[in-house]
Design an enzyme around this catalytic site. Structure first.
Site, mmCIF file in Angstrom:
data_model
loop_
_atom_site.group_PDB
_atom_site.id
_atom_site.type_symbol
_atom_site.label_atom_id
_atom_site.label_comp_id
_atom_site.label_asym_id
_atom_site.label_seq_id
_atom_site.Cartn_x
_atom_site.Cartn_y
_atom_site.Cartn_z
ATOM 1 N N ILE A 1 -5.824 -14.067 4.229
ATOM 2 C CA ILE A 1 -4.712 -14.862 3.702
ATOM 3 C C ILE A 1 -3.514 -13.942 3.484
ATOM 4 C CG2 ILE A 1 -6.216 -16.587 2.643
ATOM 5 C CD1 ILE A 1 -5.610 -15.345 -0.067
ATOM 6 N N THR B 1 -1.713 -10.181 6.291
ATOM 7 C CA THR B 1 -2.838 -10.714 5.516
ATOM 8 C C THR B 1 -3.621 -9.624 4.788
ATOM 9 O OG1 THR B 1 -4.391 -10.600 7.355
ATOM 10 C CG2 THR B 1 -3.081 -12.630 7.151
ATOM 11 N N ASP B 2 -4.417 -10.073 3.824
ATOM 12 C CA ASP B 2 -5.313 -9.168 3.120
ATOM 13 C C ASP B 2 -6.687 -9.216 3.792
ATOM 14 O OD1 ASP B 2 -6.524 -11.550 2.304
ATOM 15 O OD2 ASP B 2 -5.775 -11.426 0.247
ATOM 16 N N ALA B 3 -7.675 -8.609 3.185
ATOM 17 C CA ALA B 3 -9.013 -8.546 3.773
ATOM 18 C C ALA B 3 -9.648 -9.929 3.935
ATOM 19 C CB ALA B 3 -9.920 -7.653 2.929
ATOM 20 N N GLY B 4 -9.154 -10.913 3.161
ATOM 21 C CA GLY B 4 -9.690 -12.267 3.255
ATOM 22 C C GLY B 4 -8.991 -13.126 4.295
#
Length: 137
Positions: free
Chosen positions: A26, A21-24
């Site tokens: 997702i 995932t990324d920082a969000g």
């Protein structure tokens, strides 16, 4: 190229981990391609082959062309299924239709064209007859 509409769909389960995932929270877009690569590798293993065996036979499989559609995001801890189905087989290329699903929900779909090359010279090479024969089995 010959169309293989009646080929079975290979599906494997996959869990989304923090590293995907990324920082969000997702799934980072390029990781869908990694998920699809794993599914194609496991499909290959199911047919009785693996990348190392092919390399030992001077055969390398590479992505030649890719078209991808991102429909919805996957999130941390999602349980996904990733599928691979052979759509077309040519002399030196094979086209896969692939999907990443969360239950019945389509998250990502792609058409991936794989080229068969000589590992040493990186030139087009016809599919090994033993691999093609595995489709008839």
């Amino acid at each position: 190229m010959s169309t293989q509409n009646d080929t079975p769909v290979f599906t494997m389960p996959l869990r989304v981990y923090m590293e995907d995932t990324d920082a969000g929270g997702i799934v980072y877009y390029v990781n869908y391609l990694k998920f699809m690569e794993r599914a194609r590798s496991e499909w290959l293993r199911q047919t009785g082959f693996d990348q190392q065996t092919l390399l030992d036979d001077d055969t390398q499989l590479v992505v030649y062309r890719l078209a991808c559609h991102y429909a919805k995001p996957a999130r941390l801890d999602d349980a996904l299924s990733v599928s691979a189905r052979v759509a077309e087989i040519g002399r030196c290329r094979m086209t896969f239709e692939q999907r990443v699903m969360r239950g019945e929900e389509l998250l990502c779909s792609a058409t991936v064209e794989i080229a068969c090359l000589t590992a040493a010279r990186m030139r087009p090479k016809p599919w090994p007859l033993t691999l093609l024969a595995s489709f008839d089995a």
